[in-house]
Write a protein that holds these residues in place. Structure first.
Motif, PDB file in Angstrom:
ATOM      1  N   LEU A   1       0.829  -1.188   0.000  1.00  0.00           N
ATOM      2  CA  LEU A   1       0.000   0.000   0.000  1.00  0.00           C
ATOM      3  C   LEU A   1       0.873   1.251   0.000  1.00  0.00           C
ATOM      4  N   THR A   2       0.283   2.364  -0.399  1.00  0.00           N
ATOM      5  CA  THR A   2       0.955   3.661  -0.361  1.00  0.00           C
ATOM      6  C   THR A   2       0.101   4.646   0.435  1.00  0.00           C
ATOM      7  N   ARG A   3       0.609   5.824   0.597  1.00  0.00           N
ATOM      8  CA  ARG A   3      -0.132   6.854   1.330  1.00  0.00           C
ATOM      9  C   ARG A   3      -1.467   7.159   0.661  1.00  0.00           C
ATOM     10  N   GLN A   4      -1.529   7.084  -0.651  1.00  0.00           N
ATOM     11  CA  GLN A   4      -2.760   7.401  -1.370  1.00  0.00           C
ATOM     12  C   GLN A   4      -3.842   6.345  -1.162  1.00  0.00           C
ATOM     13  N   ASP A   5      -3.484   5.176  -0.627  1.00  0.00           N
ATOM     14  CA  ASP A   5      -4.463   4.112  -0.432  1.00  0.00           C
ATOM     15  C   ASP A   5      -5.219   4.218   0.885  1.00  0.00           C
ATOM     16  N   ILE A   6      -4.804   5.111   1.770  1.00  0.00           N
ATOM     17  CA  ILE A   6      -5.473   5.248   3.062  1.00  0.00           C
ATOM     18  C   ILE A   6      -6.011   6.661   3.211  1.00  0.00           C
ATOM     19  N   CYS A   7      -6.929   6.814   4.140  1.00  0.00           N
ATOM     20  CA  CYS A   7      -7.549   8.109   4.434  1.00  0.00           C
ATOM     21  C   CYS A   7      -7.268   8.458   5.886  1.00  0.00           C
ATOM     22  N   LEU A   8      -6.669   9.614   6.112  1.00  0.00           N
ATOM     23  CA  LEU A   8      -6.308  10.058   7.457  1.00  0.00           C
ATOM     24  C   LEU A   8      -7.218  11.204   7.884  1.00  0.00           C
ATOM     25  N   ILE A   9      -7.768  11.088   9.072  1.00  0.00           N
ATOM     26  CA  ILE A   9      -8.593  12.140   9.667  1.00  0.00           C
ATOM     27  C   ILE A   9      -7.838  12.694  10.862  1.00  0.00           C
ATOM     28  N   GLY A  10      -7.633  13.995  10.854  1.00  0.00           N
ATOM     29  CA  GLY A  10      -6.966  14.670  11.960  1.00  0.00           C
ATOM     30  C   GLY A  10      -7.882  15.696  12.602  1.00  0.00           C
ATOM     31  N   LYS A  11      -7.488  16.133  13.799  1.00  0.00           N
ATOM     32  CA  LYS A  11      -8.265  17.137  14.528  1.00  0.00           C
ATOM     33  C   LYS A  11      -7.329  18.224  15.029  1.00  0.00           C
ATOM     34  N   LEU A  12      -7.812  19.443  14.962  1.00  0.00           N
ATOM     35  CA  LEU A  12      -7.038  20.547  15.501  1.00  0.00           C
ATOM     36  C   LEU A  12      -6.970  20.439  17.016  1.00  0.00           C
TER      37      LEU A  12
ATOM     38  N   TYR B   1      -0.132  15.880   3.170  1.00  0.00           N
ATOM     39  CA  TYR B   1      -1.511  16.346   3.218  1.00  0.00           C
ATOM     40  C   TYR B   1      -2.305  15.475   4.181  1.00  0.00           C
ATOM     41  N   ILE B   2      -3.422  16.013   4.623  1.00  0.00           N
ATOM     42  CA  ILE B   2      -4.376  15.295   5.469  1.00  0.00           C
ATOM     43  C   ILE B   2      -5.679  15.206   4.693  1.00  0.00           C
ATOM     44  N   ASP B   3      -6.268  14.044   4.702  1.00  0.00           N
ATOM     45  CA  ASP B   3      -7.498  13.864   3.931  1.00  0.00           C
ATOM     46  C   ASP B   3      -8.653  14.678   4.508  1.00  0.00           C
ATOM     47  N   VAL B   4      -8.843  14.609   5.817  1.00  0.00           N
ATOM     48  CA  VAL B   4      -9.907  15.363   6.477  1.00  0.00           C
ATOM     49  C   VAL B   4      -9.348  15.945   7.772  1.00  0.00           C
ATOM     50  N   LEU B   5      -9.525  17.241   7.950  1.00  0.00           N
ATOM     51  CA  LEU B   5      -9.094  17.914   9.179  1.00  0.00           C
ATOM     52  C   LEU B   5     -10.331  18.506   9.842  1.00  0.00           C
ATOM     53  N   LEU B   6     -10.545  18.152  11.100  1.00  0.00           N
ATOM     54  CA  LEU B   6     -11.763  18.523  11.812  1.00  0.00           C
ATOM     55  C   LEU B   6     -11.504  19.653  12.799  1.00  0.00           C
ATOM     56  N   LEU B   7     -12.506  20.486  12.935  1.00  0.00           N
ATOM     57  CA  LEU B   7     -12.489  21.549  13.936  1.00  0.00           C
ATOM     58  C   LEU B   7     -13.032  20.980  15.230  1.00  0.00           C
ATOM     59  N   TYR B   8     -12.192  20.897  16.214  1.00  0.00           N
ATOM     60  CA  TYR B   8     -12.576  20.312  17.493  1.00  0.00           C
ATOM     61  C   TYR B   8     -13.384  21.327  18.295  1.00  0.00           C
ATOM     62  N   TRP B   9     -14.270  20.836  19.083  1.00  0.00           N
ATOM     63  CA  TRP B   9     -15.052  21.701  19.965  1.00  0.00           C
ATOM     64  C   TRP B   9     -14.124  22.469  20.903  1.00  0.00           C
TER      65      TRP B   9
END
Length: 445
Positions: free
Chosen positions: A230-241, A266-274
């Protein structure tokens, strides 16, 4: 000088000879280790014959033959011989047997043969197992991506007329099932969880700046992605501030730190934390959130973040943000389970094409109805709850660091709950929010 005594027929030392024990400097008589006893002397047959003659009745002259004196002399020669007596009677020392070494006690951590055989069986045919795992992971991954499209109708995703200055919508394909890395810390457990999840088909991974494991995850992905081709493009990463972020600069700094620790561009999805800090009293909460969200929009435009989203926002907060943002959030992570069945949140997410993603708590697994259904379907209670969430068209992020549980959580696509069982589980709703985040600092706009 010594010689053969004509009267007694034995070689006796002269009176002036020093018959004391030889000096300890003599190497022949050096003492052994403390555990050894004093050497026992063995006499030659010649000395034994003299002793036998002294005890026999064949002596011709009892007056001249001092039997007692002969016995004492022979006994002394046996116990403390001189050097001349050693040579004359050919006495050789019998060294003591070496002390036995104490047996080593069996260690508590000693691996038995059976355990070694089990380990050998576990790791035998590694290449075949790895190839089968890759094929199984690919099949599971396809089901993860296609499940929502199959179970969510097109009418449910039709959007009404837009409200507010919304100009951009999400386009990223996100798997239905992912792994939450919350409370997975330490190199051993992090590597174990990532290895097992990739083996069993997970391609979505969730982390956060406050989880304390971003650097370990980056190293684990770098190690195990090549293992499964696998490579980085094969996975999805979710991060939070970081929850401490309240300004534009804070958000940019937190995002850059996440990119650096995860060792990715890059990060696939970056979330705004409460916002979860006392600093929110210093500024107006609504404006602080809009400023942080503007930083997320700029990160998306720069390409460092593919999609942006929200974490644990309530209904009023979500409506306020949708009315004032330029980019519709691609994802909303909220608490969602049979005890907290949020139909209103599902409707607003579907109406705005927001991918709703759930996290739940293990307390719901102890419900009698869920246990009864697990027996009916032959599945674990966790699999029943996860399947219930997925059949509602909601993504799910189970948390586990145990390989067996990670595999079990992924095996939810080979069965489906009957409509009547779905309704029965819907009726378990108690509006019970285990998170219980405070919303007192938010104004109702």
């Amino acid at each position: 000088s010594s010689g053969i005594n004509a009267e007694y027929g034995v070689d006796t030392p002269s009176p002036e000879r020093d018959c004391r024990h030889p000096s300890s400097n003599d190497t022949f008589y050096k003492k052994k280790k403390k555990r050894c006893v004093q050497p026992v002397w063995s006499t030659s047959k010649r000395l034994d014959r003299h002793l036998a003659a002294a005890n026999s009745d064949e002596s011709s002259d009892a007056d001249e033959y001092d039997e007692e004196h002969t016995v004492q002399m022979v006994t002394r020669i046996k116990e403390e011989p001189t050097q001349d007596e050693l040579e004359a009677y050919q006495i050789k020392p019998m060294l003591p047997m070496p002390a036995k070494k104490p047996k080593k006690r069996k260690s508590k951590n000693h691996t038995t043969y059976t355990e070694v055989q089990q380990i050998h069986d576990t790791y035998s045919n590694v290449r075949e197992q790895k190839a089968a795992a890759i094929r199984r992971a690919q099949d599971t991954n396809d089901m993860m991506y296609s499940n929502i499209e199959e179970e969510t109708s097109v009418e449910q995703l039709e959007c009404p007329e837009e409200e507010g200055p919304v100009t951009t919508r999400a386009t990223l394909d996100i798997p239905v099932l992912g792994l939450s890395t919350f409370k997975i810390r330490g190199p051993f457990y992090t590597r174990q969880a990532i290895d097992a999840s990739l083996r069993y088909g997970y391609r979505l991974f969730d982390t956060g700046a406050h989880y304390g494991n971003e650097a370990l995850l980056g190293s684990a992905f770098k190690e195990f992605l090549p293992k499964y081709c696998l490579t980085r493009q094969d996975i999805c990463l979710i991060g939070k501030l970081n929850p401490e972020c309240l300004t534009y600069d804070d958000a940019m700094e937190s995002a850059q730190s996440t990119l650096s620790k995860l060792q990715t561009d890059y990060i696939d999805v970056l979330l705004l934390y409460w916002p979860k800090t006392d600093r929110c009293l210093e500024v107006e909460p609504n404006q602080a959130v809009l400023e942080i969200y503007r930083a997320l929009e700029d990160l998306k435009l720069s390409g460092k973040v593919k999609e942006i989203g929200l974490y644990n926002f309530e209904m009023d907060q979500l409506r306020f943000l949708l009315q004032n943002c330029l980019v519709v959030p691609a994802m909303l992570q909220v608490e969602f389970h049979p005890y907290f069945y949020r139909t209103d949140m599902m409707e607003i997410c579907r109406s705005n094409s927001i991918r709703m993603q759930a996290f739940c708590f293990i307390k719901v697994l102890q419900d009698p109805l869920i246990i009864k259904m697990s027996r009916k379907y032959g599945k674990a209670p966790a699999q029943i709850v996860l399947r219930w969430i997925v059949q509602h068209g909601v993504g799910v992020l189970p948390k586990s660091k145990t390989p067996s549980h990670i595999r079990e959580n992924a095996e939810i696509f080979d069965f489906s709950l009957a409509p009547e069982d779905m309704d029965r589980m819907n009726s378990l709703n108690r509006d019970l929010n285990f998170t219980r985040l405070s919303v007192s600092n938010w104004s109702n706009n």
